[in-house]
Enzyme design. Sequence first.
Site, PDB file in Angstrom:
ATOM      1  N   SER A  97    -130.269 -42.006 -15.710  1.00  0.00           N
ATOM      2  CA  SER A  97    -131.365 -41.194 -16.236  1.00  0.00           C
ATOM      3  C   SER A  97    -132.473 -42.121 -16.771  1.00  0.00           C
ATOM      4  CB  SER A  97    -130.806 -40.248 -17.311  1.00  0.00           C
ATOM      5  OG  SER A  97    -131.729 -39.261 -17.643  1.00  0.00           O
ATOM      6  N   ASP A 229    -130.809 -32.633  -9.420  1.00  0.00           N
ATOM      7  CA  ASP A 229    -129.481 -32.654 -10.058  1.00  0.00           C
ATOM      8  C   ASP A 229    -129.462 -31.830 -11.344  1.00  0.00           C
ATOM      9  OD1 ASP A 229    -130.863 -34.162 -11.901  1.00  0.00           O
ATOM     10  OD2 ASP A 229    -129.665 -35.982 -11.659  1.00  0.00           O
ATOM     11  N   HIS A 251    -126.623 -33.720 -13.102  1.00  0.00           N
ATOM     12  CA  HIS A 251    -127.048 -34.895 -13.871  1.00  0.00           C
ATOM     13  C   HIS A 251    -125.913 -35.464 -14.726  1.00  0.00           C
ATOM     14  CE1 HIS A 251    -130.411 -37.393 -15.034  1.00  0.00           C
ATOM     15  NE2 HIS A 251    -130.114 -37.259 -16.310  1.00  0.00           N
ATOM     16  N   LEU A 261    -115.140 -33.212 -15.756  1.00  0.00           N
ATOM     17  CA  LEU A 261    -115.246 -31.928 -15.058  1.00  0.00           C
ATOM     18  C   LEU A 261    -116.336 -32.047 -13.985  1.00  0.00           C
ATOM     19  CD1 LEU A 261    -114.942 -29.397 -18.028  1.00  0.00           C
ATOM     20  CD2 LEU A 261    -113.254 -29.875 -16.235  1.00  0.00           C
TER      21      LEU A 261
END
Length: 285
Positions: A97, A229, A251, A261
Amino acid sequence: MSGLVAFTSPKTGCGTYTKTQYPIVLAHGAAGFDSLFGILDYWFGIPEDLAAGGAKVYVTEVSQFNTPEVRGEQLIAQLEQIRAITGKPRVNLIGHSQGGLDVRYVAAVRPDLVASVTTIGAPHQGTQVADYLDANFANTLGTVIGLLSGSSNPQDAIAGIRSLTSAQVAEFNASYPQGLPATPCAAGNALVNGIRYYSWTGTGVLTNSADLFDGALGVASLFASEANDGLVGRCSAHLGQVIRDDYLYNHLDEVNQITALVSPFEANPLVVFRNHANRLKNAGL
Ligand code: CA
């Protein structure tokens, strides 16, 4: 802000698949997510996994909210520490990011410290989510962010979000163009000033029904007009050699969150990181 955490192989000789010549340094993303992950590891299980394969891994920590230049300078101070500790002159930087912009800044101003730059889900052309927030909530942005994050410094929060708008990133790119595509959505130069550049990203949003954060990313993705994303567009994430730009990841999946997860129908993020470390190793990095 000076939190530098080292991960090394639990036993010597347990594996060499990820045993890169230079240390691997993980640089986290922006805002809220970090606070959110206060009790979790931002890079969920990733440094441990890479270390088990023989890599020496460092997790850095910089200001939650600030510009890539400010965060990049904080990163440089930590890289100097890593150099002193390991005796290795350079590192393999991996940024997620906004961390992807931070590591580009570092490679541009201190190329002597850097062997490679890898960015994951990084907004190299800005993010339409930041554009939307800035355009619609500019006056209340500081308040909103302060409420969301508990940040005691709303000015830094505003600067941090603004630094991810398309307009601000364009200015950043003019100063630090290394590895960027020459035309929209192309790959960039894979090698600039002796530094290797790589990137990957996802374009999945709702990937695991058990992950409560998928819904929030689904809402954020409504601001975007291209495959994304949940926060960053597919083409915006391109830098250097594009490993892949359409993983079924959102993301947060990109850093194996929340708590692993992720989609069962896509390569596991741990495996993608592991294979990349092996790629760096095979490149002599
Ligand atoms: Ca997830």
